[in-house]
Motif scaffolding. Structure first.
Motif, PDB file in Angstrom:
ATOM      1  N   VAL A  41       0.937  -1.473   0.122  1.00 24.87           N
ATOM      2  CA  VAL A  41       0.208  -0.505  -0.289  1.00 24.87           C
ATOM      3  C   VAL A  41       0.759   0.881   0.216  1.00 24.87           C
ATOM      4  N   ARG A  42       0.671   2.384  -1.198  1.00 21.17           N
ATOM      5  CA  ARG A  42       1.198   3.208  -1.395  1.00 21.17           C
ATOM      6  C   ARG A  42       0.638   4.742  -0.662  1.00 21.17           C
ATOM      7  N   VAL A  43       1.295   5.244   0.766  1.00 24.97           N
ATOM      8  CA  VAL A  43       0.139   6.776   0.822  1.00 24.97           C
ATOM      9  C   VAL A  43       1.236   7.622   0.661  1.00 24.97           C
ATOM     10  N   ALA A  44       0.221   8.650  -0.611  1.00 22.18           N
ATOM     11  CA  ALA A  44       0.774   9.965  -0.522  1.00 22.18           C
ATOM     12  C   ALA A  44       0.275  10.803   0.863  1.00 22.18           C
ATOM     13  N   PHE A  45       0.673  11.130   1.963  1.00 22.07           N
ATOM     14  CA  PHE A  45       0.812  11.701   2.582  1.00 22.07           C
ATOM     15  C   PHE A  45       1.005  13.709   2.890  1.00 22.07           C
ATOM     16  N   CYS A  46      -0.184  13.857   1.978  1.00 20.34           N
ATOM     17  CA  CYS A  46      -0.496  15.401   1.639  1.00 20.34           C
ATOM     18  C   CYS A  46      -0.637  15.996   2.141  1.00 20.34           C
ATOM     19  N   PHE A  47       0.259  17.605   2.616  1.00 21.00           N
ATOM     20  CA  PHE A  47       0.150  18.524   3.824  1.00 21.00           C
ATOM     21  C   PHE A  47      -0.771  19.672   2.732  1.00 21.00           C
ATOM     22  N   PRO A  48      -1.773  20.070   2.578  1.00 23.84           N
ATOM     23  CA  PRO A  48      -2.439  21.409   2.268  1.00 23.84           C
ATOM     24  C   PRO A  48      -1.767  22.476   2.207  1.00 23.84           C
ATOM     25  N   ASP A  49      -0.398  22.940   2.290  1.00 20.72           N
ATOM     26  CA  ASP A  49       0.326  23.892   2.647  1.00 20.72           C
ATOM     27  C   ASP A  49       2.061  23.734   1.442  1.00 20.72           C
ATOM     28  N   THR A  50       2.697  25.302   2.420  1.00 19.18           N
ATOM     29  CA  THR A  50       4.323  24.414   1.619  1.00 19.18           C
ATOM     30  C   THR A  50       4.862  23.220   2.287  1.00 19.18           C
ATOM     31  N   TYR A  51       6.545  23.719   1.847  1.00 19.57           N
ATOM     32  CA  TYR A  51       7.201  22.581   2.788  1.00 19.57           C
ATOM     33  C   TYR A  51       7.339  23.006   3.905  1.00 19.57           C
ATOM     34  N   GLU A  52       7.638  24.964   3.831  1.00 19.74           N
ATOM     35  CA  GLU A  52       7.630  25.055   4.830  1.00 19.74           C
ATOM     36  C   GLU A  52       7.093  24.753   6.344  1.00 19.74           C
ATOM     37  N   ILE A  53       5.747  24.938   6.309  1.00 22.02           N
ATOM     38  CA  ILE A  53       4.756  24.921   7.103  1.00 22.02           C
ATOM     39  C   ILE A  53       4.058  23.600   7.557  1.00 22.02           C
ATOM     40  N   GLY A  54       4.214  22.248   6.671  1.00 16.81           N
ATOM     41  CA  GLY A  54       4.375  21.692   6.481  1.00 16.81           C
ATOM     42  C   GLY A  54       5.094  20.935   7.171  1.00 16.81           C
ATOM     43  N   MET A  55       6.135  20.656   6.496  1.00 13.70           N
ATOM     44  CA  MET A  55       7.426  19.449   7.711  1.00 13.70           C
ATOM     45  C   MET A  55       7.516  20.769   9.396  1.00 13.70           C
ATOM     46  N   LYS A  74     -10.790  26.695  -9.840  1.00 16.97           N
ATOM     47  CA  LYS A  74     -10.601  26.784 -10.850  1.00 16.97           C
ATOM     48  C   LYS A  74     -10.763  28.513 -11.513  1.00 16.97           C
ATOM     49  N   ASN A  75     -10.802  28.980 -10.990  1.00 12.40           N
ATOM     50  CA  ASN A  75     -10.668  30.615 -10.812  1.00 12.40           C
ATOM     51  C   ASN A  75      -9.180  30.933 -10.554  1.00 12.40           C
ATOM     52  N   GLY A  76      -9.037  30.017  -9.977  1.00 13.12           N
ATOM     53  CA  GLY A  76      -6.917  30.228  -9.581  1.00 13.12           C
ATOM     54  C   GLY A  76      -7.137  30.897  -8.220  1.00 13.12           C
ATOM     55  N   ALA A  77      -7.753  30.233  -7.271  1.00 13.92           N
ATOM     56  CA  ALA A  77      -7.598  30.370  -5.617  1.00 13.92           C
ATOM     57  C   ALA A  77      -6.784  29.507  -5.167  1.00 13.92           C
ATOM     58  N   ARG A  78      -5.401  29.664  -4.910  1.00 12.53           N
ATOM     59  CA  ARG A  78      -4.656  28.927  -4.129  1.00 12.53           C
ATOM     60  C   ARG A  78      -3.872  29.047  -3.064  1.00 12.53           C
ATOM     61  N   LEU A  79      -3.863  28.528  -2.068  1.00 12.76           N
ATOM     62  CA  LEU A  79      -1.453  29.402  -1.413  1.00 12.76           C
ATOM     63  C   LEU A  79      -3.023  30.317  -0.352  1.00 12.76           C
ATOM     64  N   ASP A  80      -3.976  30.823   0.322  1.00 14.63           N
ATOM     65  CA  ASP A  80      -4.653  31.210   0.455  1.00 14.63           C
ATOM     66  C   ASP A  80      -4.037  31.859   1.589  1.00 14.63           C
ATOM     67  N   GLY A  81      -3.749  31.015   2.326  1.00 18.00           N
ATOM     68  CA  GLY A  81      -2.916  31.832   3.500  1.00 18.00           C
ATOM     69  C   GLY A  81      -1.598  32.562   3.192  1.00 18.00           C
ATOM     70  N   TRP A  82      -1.767  32.910   2.399  1.00 13.77           N
ATOM     71  CA  TRP A  82       0.060  33.510   1.706  1.00 13.77           C
ATOM     72  C   TRP A  82      -0.631  34.919   1.828  1.00 13.77           C
ATOM     73  N   ASP A  83      -0.550  36.095   2.502  1.00 11.95           N
ATOM     74  CA  ASP A  83      -0.510  37.421   1.293  1.00 11.95           C
ATOM     75  C   ASP A  83      -0.111  37.726  -0.065  1.00 11.95           C
ATOM     76  N   GLU A  84       0.750  36.438  -0.256  1.00 16.61           N
ATOM     77  CA  GLU A  84       1.019  36.919  -1.910  1.00 16.61           C
ATOM     78  C   GLU A  84       0.226  36.256  -2.446  1.00 16.61           C
ATOM     79  N   TYR A  85      -0.453  35.627  -2.591  1.00 21.13           N
ATOM     80  CA  TYR A  85      -1.517  34.791  -3.295  1.00 21.13           C
ATOM     81  C   TYR A  85      -2.721  34.774  -2.682  1.00 21.13           C
ATOM     82  N   PHE A  86      -3.377  35.383  -1.653  1.00 18.99           N
ATOM     83  CA  PHE A  86      -4.626  35.217  -1.544  1.00 18.99           C
ATOM     84  C   PHE A  86      -5.253  36.618  -2.382  1.00 18.99           C
ATOM     85  N   ASN A  87      -6.332  36.688  -2.734  1.00 22.28           N
ATOM     86  CA  ASN A  87      -7.231  37.851  -3.554  1.00 22.28           C
ATOM     87  C   ASN A  87      -8.567  36.798  -2.675  1.00 22.28           C
ATOM     88  N   TYR A  88      -9.263  38.174  -2.648  1.00 21.18           N
ATOM     89  CA  TYR A  88     -11.129  37.753  -1.795  1.00 21.18           C
ATOM     90  C   TYR A  88     -11.679  37.539  -3.355  1.00 21.18           C
TER      91      TYR A  88
END
Lengths: 219, 611
Positions: B35-49, B519-533
């Motif tokens: 069984v192979r598990v891809a354990f995803c943390f839905p944010d960057t490496y620095e946060i997830g680690m 689909k509109n491009g929202a991602r990395l909402d926790g980051w000021d660089e990307y959050f776009n209401y």
């Protein structure tokens, strides 16, 4: 101060200089080796790496100076304990005492592998040789204080160009290091400027050996 | 020749985030892996680690025979762009294999603003977003973490949720999957079986019906799924799996240190705090076990910093015993020991002084509200006197930095409460004038206000969120009362907290909004660089959903809540009772002064609640 000769390859080439210092500090700790710390308000372990390596460059000839607290440990023991504590891609090749003064380090030999996604035109090696046979080859260099123009020719001591496959070219360059230092990737920048049709699609870079002024291997 | 991935790596920032190969990563031989598990943390490496939960479960899964769990993080924007333009799918770090080739895709979700990353990571992997579009046993998507306590906004995308602490349930889930794969079950057959594991919630087995006014009318379990799913906990933390071998990142991460969790749960009962209620009951680890694990962690990782963590570390009964052992060890080995989340009591003050032998970092308080009245409402039992006494002592010891954290928009808050914050800040400044020893350096008071977000499974789960306009008015009112140059005031922009409020108490109708926004491009909402209401605003409009329904409307006490089928231990009756006490400005003493009857002790069979 003991010195370690180490290699950096594989996925470790993406580790930055500052991160590599921290990586070594932790590796020493894991190996149960106590580094001497700096004095003062915020003591830091004393380790230093001779020539900072650019991200993405492989090397077989990096130097790390360090100082340990407490009783003397044989160099072979240091070597094996450190290697058992290092992640893949960073490997200590030798540990020795009485390394030469870093300011005597004068030459660096690197291999650039120029990768092309199409077959290389026949006379490419010759054209590249001709480019670097000129009196001056000026290339821009981005530094901390903006862009400066650098002449590469005085910094290139030897250059060999050879084709290693239909799509790969190898440039073996012996260049100055320290005052000033030739970043071998600048050769590639020069090709892009002066021979744009021969600009490679990707370039790998590897440090091969370091020497003193007389081309004696530096350790 | 260098492959595409390695060519791209040199064109992006911090490529070491994408290569794996760190000290302590676990590699397995594929011929031993079923069984192979891809354990995803839905944010960057620095946060997830930096996330302890992920480290624990990575270890738990890899301890299992035949299972290989690998890590996956959300790429930063530059990498995502490069991946998309070259058609490179998302990969896992250890094997560098594509996520879409894995049997199971697991997510741990700690905050709502990561929801867009979950969808974006599935999309980058080339895996269908919606559960119903993934037909086979392969690419089974499951998720856990605090956000799973109201999983509804993700109900369309995640095949099943694992509720509560994962040390035991994850093993049960993976063992079942191992069997299912070996015997060639269908996805449906697996979901029916996995739903029988206590703590597993399969959203596809529940039908939601709505009233004409849009409120939830019914949550109807089908296919024999349980009416209520109760979260899982580990009763004996001393016996529980703890990763004493940690992955040591080769590049800097947010919390770049070893982490020692001393207990779980909280005795305090601050009425706004989701962790304070949903992590109950209180269970401790013994100081002996902790000391042993700390030494192992430090020796194996080579870290020069360790942090003692919990929701309120002063409430850990073994703190003195633990620190009496740890401090000398850390001093001898030049390890920096940090103990955050301390209360302003005497022992903690002494401890802080002992710890601060080298560096004098700032003092941080979270009074959350400016007046005692409002602090009573929210049951935050930190008094002005405690704050000022601690400040006086710290200032006379040479400290000159104070951080004060507040929330605006708390239930019953008036302008008087808002100005109470300014009042408290001035008392801190006066204390400095009276006690400060390091006058030349000057005092810095950093004040930050957050926009209150009502969270599920708290006594404030029914509350209205104030409007963004009203929130900004209160920020400006407060700002106009700060005159001193020593004060640095930050207030969060309201958009993010508003979105957080929508998803925190959202239902499954929000799935469409989520998909549209991504689909509109929202991602990395926790980051000021990307959050776009604006992207979210458009998505709400496109889906015909009104944000206000989930925020400023508030939820009725009689209303069926989207998370009512989930039992985190604390009963709804208790939360309601606490809500009423809040409106009466009545504090509820901490659990140690007397059990308030929250109900979480029902989860314990072998040990008693350690409040």
């Amino acid at each position: 101060m003991p010195r370690a000769l180490f290699a950096k390859k594989g996925s470790a080439i993406y580790i930055s200089h500052l991160d590599l210092m921290r990586l070594f500090q932790r590796a020493f700790q894991r190996a149960g080796l106590k580094l001497t710390h700096s004095q003062g308000f915020n003591p830091r372990p004393l380790v230093s790496i001779a020539l900072p390596l650019s991200l993405g460059v492989e090397s077989g000839c990096e130097l790390l100076d360090f100082q340990l607290e407490g009783e003397q440990i044989p160099n072979e023991t240091l070597l094996s304990r450190l290697n058992a504590a290092l992640p893949v891609g960073v490997e200590v090749l030798a540990v020795y005492n009485h390394g030469r003064k870093l300011k005597e380090l004068a030459l660096l030999e690197s291999i650039l592998t120029l990768e092309y996604d199409r077959d290389i035109p026949q006379d490419t090696p010759e054209n590249i040789r001709k480019l670097f046979a000129q009196k001056t080859v000026l290339v821009e260099k981005k530094g901390k204080n903006g862009t400066v123009v650098q002449d590469l020719i005085p910094m290139i001591k030897q250059l060999a160009v050879r084709q290693i496959s239909s799509r790969e070219l190898e440039l073996r360059v012996l260049g100055c290091c320290q005052n000033p230092t030739l970043n071998p990737l600048q050769l590639c920048a020069a090709i892009r400027v002066y021979l744009p049709e021969l600009a490679p699609d990707f370039t790998r870079c590897r440090r091969v050996e370091i020497y003193d002024q007389n081309k004696t291997i530096f350790r | 020749m260098t492959d595409l991935k390695h060519r791209i790596l040199l064109t992006v920032q911090k490529p070491a985030r994408y290569t794996g190969g760190e000290w302590g990563e676990i590699k397995k031989d594929l011929k031993d892996v079923r069984v192979r598990v891809a354990f995803c943390f839905p944010d960057t490496y620095e946060i997830g680690m930096s996330n302890l939960g992920m480290r624990i479960l990575y270890g738990v899964m890899n301890e299992m025979d035949g299972v290989w769990c690998e890590r996956v993080f959300a790429p930063w924007g530059d990498m995502e762009e490069a991946m998309r333009s070259h058609g490179l799918p998302l990969w896992a770090l250890e094997s560098q294999d594509n996520v879409r080739d894995f049997d199971m895709i697991a997510f741990t979700i700690g905050y709502e603003m990561a929801y867009s990353n979950i969808l974006n990571m599935l999309n980058l992997s080339g895996v269908p977003l919606r559960s119903r579009d993934r037909r086979g046993l392969k690419n089974m998507v499951f998720a856990g973490g605090v956000c799973a306590f109201n999983p509804e906004p993700l109900a369309e995308f995640v095949d099943f949720f694992s509720l509560g602490e994962g040390e035991e349930i994850t093993v049960e889930i993976l063992s079942l999957y191992d069997r299912a794969k070996g015997e060639g079950w269908s996805k449906d057959a697996f979901l029916h079986e996995v739903a029988k594991i206590p703590g597993v919630y399969v959203p596809g087995f529940y039908r939601h019906e709505y009233n004409a006014d849009g409120t939830l009318a019914a949550i109807i379990p089908t296919e024999g799924a349980p009416e209520v799913v109760r979260k899982r906990i580990v009763e004996d933390l001393d016996q529980a799996y703890f990763p004493v071998k940690m992955i040591v990142p080769s590049t800097e991460i947010v919390h770049d240190r070893a982490n020692l969790e001393v207990f779980r749960g909280c005795i305090r009962g601050c009425r706004f705090c989701q962790a304070g209620f949903s992590c109950r009951p209180v269970r401790k680890k013994s100081p002996e076990v902790l000391y042993r694990q700390a030494v192992q962690l430090l020796e194996d990782s080579g870290n020069n910093e360790i942090t003692v963590s919990s929701l309120s570390t002063s409430d850990y009964r073994g703190l003195k015993e633990l620190t009496d052992q740890l401090i000398p060890y850390c001093r001898e080995h030049r390890v920096n020991l940090s103990v955050p989340s301390l209360r302003a009591d005497n022992f903690s003050r002494e401890l802080m002084e002992k710890l601060q032998t080298v560096r004098k970092s700032g003092l941080t308080f979270a009074p959350e509200a400016g007046t005692q009245r409002l602090r009573d409402v929210i049951n935050k039992n930190l008094t002005e006197e405690e704050i000022l006494n601690t400040c006086a002592r710290a200032f006379s010891g040479g400290w000159s930095n104070v951080k004060l954290y507040f929330m605006l928009g708390l239930p019953t808050e008036t302008d008087e409460d808002v100005l109470g914050i300014a009042d408290l800040v001035y008392k801190v400044i006066k204390t400095w004038s009276a006690c400060g020893t390091n006058k030349k350096r000057g005092l810095r008071v950093h004040v930050a206000t957050a926009y209150f977000v009502p969270k599920p499974h708290t006594p404030f789960q029914w509350e209205k969120q104030i409007t963004p306009q009203e929130y900004l008015r209160r920020c400006k009112l407060l700002k106009s009362h700060f005159y001193s140059k020593s004060i640095e005031y930050d207030y969060h922009s309201p958009d993010l907290s508003r979105l957080e409020a929508v998803f925190a108490r959202g239902d499954r109708r929000l799935g469409a909004v989520l998909e549209t926004a991504v689909k509109n491009g929202a991602r990395l909402d926790g980051w000021d660089e990307y959050f776009n209401y604006a992207k979210w605003y458009d998505a709400f409009r496109q889906c015909g959903i009104d944000e206000n329904f989930y925020t400023v409307r508030g939820f009725g006490e009689e209303e069926l809540l989207p998370w009512d089928m989930i039992d985190v231990g604390v009963t709804k009756e208790f939360l309601l009772r606490e809500r009423h006490r809040a409106y009466q400005e009545t504090v509820t003493p901490d659990c140690r002064s007397g059990c308030a009857g929250c109900g979480a002790n029902r989860l314990l069979k072998e040990v008693a609640c350690d409040a």
